[in-house]
Write a protein that holds these residues in place. Structure first.
Motif, PDB file in Angstrom:
ATOM      1  N   LEU A 137       0.823  -1.214   0.000  1.00  0.00           N
ATOM      2  CA  LEU A 137       0.000   0.000   0.000  1.00  0.00           C
ATOM      3  C   LEU A 137       0.856   1.263   0.000  1.00  0.00           C
ATOM      4  O   LEU A 137       0.339   2.366  -0.148  1.00  0.00           O
ATOM      5  CB  LEU A 137      -0.939   0.009   1.213  1.00  0.00           C
ATOM      6  N   LYS A 138       2.182   1.107   0.181  1.00  0.00           N
ATOM      7  CA  LYS A 138       3.090   2.263   0.210  1.00  0.00           C
ATOM      8  C   LYS A 138       3.934   2.292  -1.063  1.00  0.00           C
ATOM      9  O   LYS A 138       4.724   1.383  -1.313  1.00  0.00           O
ATOM     10  CB  LYS A 138       3.991   2.190   1.441  1.00  0.00           C
ATOM     11  N   VAL A 139       3.760   3.348  -1.833  1.00  0.00           N
ATOM     12  CA  VAL A 139       4.461   3.480  -3.125  1.00  0.00           C
ATOM     13  C   VAL A 139       5.969   3.335  -2.959  1.00  0.00           C
ATOM     14  O   VAL A 139       6.626   2.627  -3.729  1.00  0.00           O
ATOM     15  CB  VAL A 139       4.117   4.831  -3.795  1.00  0.00           C
ATOM     16  N   ASP A 140       6.532   3.997  -1.948  1.00  0.00           N
ATOM     17  CA  ASP A 140       7.990   3.958  -1.748  1.00  0.00           C
ATOM     18  C   ASP A 140       8.493   2.542  -1.518  1.00  0.00           C
ATOM     19  O   ASP A 140       9.529   2.149  -2.060  1.00  0.00           O
ATOM     20  CB  ASP A 140       8.398   4.836  -0.544  1.00  0.00           C
ATOM     21  N   ASP A 167     -12.183  -6.283   5.359  1.00  0.00           N
ATOM     22  CA  ASP A 167     -11.058  -5.352   5.543  1.00  0.00           C
ATOM     23  C   ASP A 167     -11.481  -3.914   5.256  1.00  0.00           C
ATOM     24  O   ASP A 167     -12.240  -3.663   4.322  1.00  0.00           O
ATOM     25  CB  ASP A 167      -9.892  -5.710   4.593  1.00  0.00           C
ATOM     26  N   GLY A 168     -10.932  -2.997   6.037  1.00  0.00           N
ATOM     27  CA  GLY A 168     -11.203  -1.576   5.788  1.00  0.00           C
ATOM     28  C   GLY A 168     -10.533  -1.144   4.493  1.00  0.00           C
ATOM     29  O   GLY A 168     -11.171  -0.858   3.490  1.00  0.00           O
ATOM     30  N   VAL A 169      -9.190  -1.110   4.520  1.00  0.00           N
ATOM     31  CA  VAL A 169      -8.426  -0.766   3.317  1.00  0.00           C
ATOM     32  C   VAL A 169      -8.029  -2.056   2.628  1.00  0.00           C
ATOM     33  O   VAL A 169      -7.288  -2.865   3.176  1.00  0.00           O
ATOM     34  CB  VAL A 169      -7.161   0.049   3.676  1.00  0.00           C
ATOM     35  N   LYS A 170      -8.556  -2.265   1.446  1.00  0.00           N
ATOM     36  CA  LYS A 170      -8.258  -3.504   0.712  1.00  0.00           C
ATOM     37  C   LYS A 170      -7.092  -3.263  -0.244  1.00  0.00           C
ATOM     38  O   LYS A 170      -7.073  -2.280  -0.967  1.00  0.00           O
ATOM     39  CB  LYS A 170      -9.492  -3.969  -0.066  1.00  0.00           C
ATOM     40  N   PRO A 171      -6.121  -4.180  -0.277  1.00  0.00           N
ATOM     41  CA  PRO A 171      -4.975  -3.994  -1.168  1.00  0.00           C
ATOM     42  C   PRO A 171      -5.281  -4.361  -2.623  1.00  0.00           C
ATOM     43  O   PRO A 171      -4.463  -4.138  -3.502  1.00  0.00           O
ATOM     44  CB  PRO A 171      -3.939  -4.961  -0.590  1.00  0.00           C
ATOM     45  N   ASP A 172      -6.472  -4.911  -2.868  1.00  0.00           N
ATOM     46  CA  ASP A 172      -6.773  -5.487  -4.193  1.00  0.00           C
ATOM     47  C   ASP A 172      -6.587  -4.493  -5.336  1.00  0.00           C
ATOM     48  O   ASP A 172      -6.112  -4.873  -6.408  1.00  0.00           O
ATOM     49  CB  ASP A 172      -8.209  -6.027  -4.215  1.00  0.00           C
ATOM     50  N   PHE A 173      -6.954  -3.228  -5.116  1.00  0.00           N
ATOM     51  CA  PHE A 173      -6.700  -2.238  -6.168  1.00  0.00           C
ATOM     52  C   PHE A 173      -5.457  -1.409  -5.861  1.00  0.00           C
ATOM     53  O   PHE A 173      -4.514  -1.392  -6.646  1.00  0.00           O
ATOM     54  CB  PHE A 173      -7.901  -1.318  -6.392  1.00  0.00           C
ATOM     55  N   ILE A 174      -5.415  -0.754  -4.702  1.00  0.00           N
ATOM     56  CA  ILE A 174      -4.325   0.171  -4.404  1.00  0.00           C
ATOM     57  C   ILE A 174      -2.965  -0.534  -4.440  1.00  0.00           C
ATOM     58  O   ILE A 174      -2.018  -0.063  -5.073  1.00  0.00           O
ATOM     59  CB  ILE A 174      -4.524   0.846  -3.021  1.00  0.00           C
ATOM     60  N   GLY A 175      -2.875  -1.683  -3.765  1.00  0.00           N
ATOM     61  CA  GLY A 175      -1.608  -2.419  -3.743  1.00  0.00           C
ATOM     62  C   GLY A 175      -1.182  -2.849  -5.131  1.00  0.00           C
ATOM     63  O   GLY A 175      -0.017  -2.695  -5.528  1.00  0.00           O
ATOM     64  N   ASN A 176      -2.120  -3.372  -5.887  1.00  0.00           N
ATOM     65  CA  ASN A 176      -1.794  -3.826  -7.247  1.00  0.00           C
ATOM     66  C   ASN A 176      -1.483  -2.652  -8.166  1.00  0.00           C
ATOM     67  O   ASN A 176      -0.610  -2.752  -9.033  1.00  0.00           O
ATOM     68  CB  ASN A 176      -2.936  -4.687  -7.804  1.00  0.00           C
ATOM     69  N   LYS A 177      -2.161  -1.528  -7.978  1.00  0.00           N
ATOM     70  CA  LYS A 177      -1.868  -0.325  -8.771  1.00  0.00           C
ATOM     71  C   LYS A 177      -0.419   0.110  -8.527  1.00  0.00           C
ATOM     72  O   LYS A 177       0.310   0.446  -9.476  1.00  0.00           O
ATOM     73  CB  LYS A 177      -2.833   0.806  -8.401  1.00  0.00           C
TER      74      LYS A 177
END
Length: 226
Positions: free
Chosen positions: A57-60, A85-95
């Motif tokens: 979830l962290k770009v860096d 889950d509150g924050v799902k990694p399915d989009f943000i993490g994969n993005k």
């Protein structure tokens, strides 16, 4: 497959991602994995996998892992959250992974999502669809983002996942109307076979066990990886 470059796996601490990492290392392919905890890192290091501590979830964290010293030949991600889950990694993490892969000019990006995404939405029974909807929406956004990224992609949508040993009966198909189950180890084998398959370039495929397809569904044609 080059001996000097790595296959980068996200989601390797459990499930299909871990099966993929194990399958690759068993074939002497170098694997680098993004992991959130020291415990997961130690577990995978004992299997010969190079762990990188970080959060998708962290770009860096993602850029440091993918744009590091070792060249990354391909990225495989099975990142996913639970409907609760509150924050799902399915989009943000994969993005974040897709963006870093574009910068690193990786040769292939394999995204593992789920039957029920995109044009396979009609394959799921209504009750399952209702339960999984929050996660499927995020996964579908990741699929679209990858398709539009310009990367050479393969999207694999497994059916219902089981944890038993591989059966060897896993198949891929472009038919979006069929659904059933498949063992995680069989999904892993299919995903790894896609790494060297020209036929799999820019394809969206459903993954099922041919002996566990729900009855009464349309005929399907097995996709040939070559």
């Amino acid at each position: 497959m080059s001996n000097t470059s790595y296959i980068f796996v996200a989601g390797a601490s459990r499930g299909v991602g871990q099966e993929i990492a194990k399958f690759l290392t068993a074939q002497d392919i170098k694997v680098k994995a993004l992991l959130r905890t020291e415990v997961a890192a130690k577990d995978l290091e004992s299997l010969g996998i190079k762990p990188v501590l970080g959060d998708a979830l962290k770009v860096d964290d993602v850029e440091k892992a993918i744009l590091g010293d070792e060249p990354i030949q391909a990225v495989i991600t099975t990142l996913g959250g639970l409907p609760t889950d509150g924050v799902k990694p399915d989009f943000i993490g994969n993005k974040n992974l897709i963006d870093a892969a574009v910068k690193a000019k990786v040769q292939r990006f394999i995204l593992v999502t789920s039957i029920g995404c995109g044009d396979s939405v009609g394959a799921l029974p209504p009750q399952a669809l209702e339960t999984l909807k929050p996660v499927l929406i995020e996964k579908e956004k990741a699929e679209q983002y990858l398709i539009n990224s310009g990367l050479n992609y393969t999207i694999i949508r497994p059916g219902g996942l089981k944890s038993e040993p591989a059966t060897g009966n896993g198949i891929l198909t472009t038919n979006t109307q069929i659904v059933g189950s498949i063992h995680r180890a069989d999904v892993a084998e299919l995903v790894c076979r896609c790494l060297n398959s020209v036929n799999a370039n820019n394809q969206v495929l459903s993954a099922l066990d041919k002996n566990m397809i729900y009855p009464g569904l349309p005929e399907y044609v097995e996709f040939n990886l070559g």
